[in-house]
Design a protein around this motif. Structure first.
Motif, mmCIF file in Angstrom:
data_model
loop_
_atom_site.group_PDB
_atom_site.id
_atom_site.type_symbol
_atom_site.label_atom_id
_atom_site.label_comp_id
_atom_site.label_asym_id
_atom_site.label_seq_id
_atom_site.Cartn_x
_atom_site.Cartn_y
_atom_site.Cartn_z
ATOM 1 N N ARG A 1 30.131 -20.373 -33.559
ATOM 2 C CA ARG A 1 30.750 -21.531 -34.176
ATOM 3 C C ARG A 1 31.084 -20.968 -35.650
ATOM 4 O O ARG A 1 32.083 -21.441 -36.123
ATOM 5 N N SER A 2 30.207 -19.995 -36.478
ATOM 6 C CA SER A 2 30.679 -19.506 -37.634
ATOM 7 C C SER A 2 32.176 -18.538 -37.534
ATOM 8 O O SER A 2 33.021 -18.977 -38.371
ATOM 9 N N ALA B 1 34.715 -19.389 -35.161
ATOM 10 C CA ALA B 1 35.413 -20.231 -34.823
ATOM 11 C C ALA B 1 35.940 -21.095 -36.272
ATOM 12 O O ALA B 1 36.959 -21.279 -36.834
ATOM 13 N N GLU B 2 35.034 -21.362 -37.157
ATOM 14 C CA GLU B 2 35.058 -22.036 -38.324
ATOM 15 C C GLU B 2 36.057 -21.143 -39.283
ATOM 16 O O GLU B 2 36.753 -21.622 -40.169
ATOM 17 N N ASP C 1 37.975 -25.579 -35.085
ATOM 18 C CA ASP C 1 36.689 -26.621 -34.890
ATOM 19 C C ASP C 1 35.624 -26.040 -34.320
ATOM 20 O O ASP C 1 35.576 -25.771 -32.988
ATOM 21 N N PRO C 2 34.573 -25.764 -34.961
ATOM 22 C CA PRO C 2 33.274 -25.262 -34.230
ATOM 23 C C PRO C 2 32.562 -25.904 -33.113
ATOM 24 O O PRO C 2 32.011 -25.483 -32.346
ATOM 25 N N VAL D 1 33.520 -24.951 -29.447
ATOM 26 C CA VAL D 1 32.899 -23.781 -28.552
ATOM 27 C C VAL D 1 32.207 -24.404 -27.613
ATOM 28 O O VAL D 1 30.973 -25.114 -28.242
ATOM 29 N N TYR E 1 36.569 -21.962 -25.929
ATOM 30 C CA TYR E 1 37.033 -22.720 -27.172
ATOM 31 C C TYR E 1 38.065 -23.767 -26.728
ATOM 32 O O TYR E 1 39.175 -23.399 -26.100
ATOM 33 N N ALA F 1 31.869 -12.385 -30.671
ATOM 34 C CA ALA F 1 32.603 -13.199 -31.678
ATOM 35 C C ALA F 1 34.014 -12.907 -31.855
ATOM 36 O O ALA F 1 34.853 -13.816 -31.637
ATOM 37 N N ARG G 1 37.346 -15.004 -31.166
ATOM 38 C CA ARG G 1 38.516 -15.098 -32.013
ATOM 39 C C ARG G 1 39.651 -14.696 -31.179
ATOM 40 O O ARG G 1 40.653 -15.174 -31.331
#
Length: 175
Positions: free
Chosen positions: A29-30, A32-33, A38-39, A42, A55, A115, A119
């Motif tokens: 989530r971090s 994505a943010e 928008d986290p 996920v 996502y 992560a 991305r």
């Protein structure tokens, strides 16, 4: 009578996958943010033979931690990102995916690499439009400054800026 007995072995087939996801979800989530995404989009989805992490509607990766078969699968385009997860003998192309055999503990240890896979998935979202009226502000900031992250993901100029090319403003580096 207040004593209860817990029986093991009756968990959902995806329970281990859910546990790994729960442990790496904050990092996902971090990530994505940090990209302006928008986290909350996920998400984890258990399926018959494996679980998938998305996502929005874009598949990021698959997890399988069932029985003696443990792996993470990523789209072939994300292969360079995950080469660090396991030695070459534990990696193989399977259809449109790159399969890396690894234990759940290894997946958690390499959450930053996973992560990066998320991305990559966010960057694979196709553009909906080229740029908006904020193109000069974006060029000066070297990133998309659109106030709505969901809308910004559809911007084609956002991807150009992310690649390091800047067409306008004080930071222009393309002739």
């Amino acid at each position: 009578m207040s004593d209860q007995i817990a029986l093991s072995g009756f968990e959902e087939a995806s329970a281990k996958e859910q546990a790994v996801y729960d442990e790496i979800a904050p990092m996902l989530r971090s990530a994505a943010e940090a990209m302006g995404a928008d986290p909350a989009k996920v998400r984890f989805k258990p399926l018959t033979n494996y679980s998938s992490v998305y996502y929005d509607t874009t598949l990021a990766f698959r997890l399988r931690l069932r029985g003696s078969v443990h792996y993470i699968e990523v789209p072939l385009s994300s292969r360079p990102t995950v080469l660090q997860l396991a030695p070459p003998e534990k990696q193989a192309a399977v259809g449109d995916f790159w399969r890396i055999k690894c234990k759940s503990s290894e997946m958690v240890q390499h959450r930053e690499i996973i992560a990066d896979v998320l991305r990559d998935a966010i960057n694979r979202i196709p553009k909906s439009w080229d740029c908006c009226s904020r193109y000069l502000e974006c060029s000066d900031a070297k990133r998309c400054v659109h106030p709505d992250p969901s809308t910004a993901l559809g911007c084609g100029y956002r991807k150009i800026l992310a690649s390091g090319r800047i067409y306008y403003g004080v930071n222009r580096n393309i002739d």
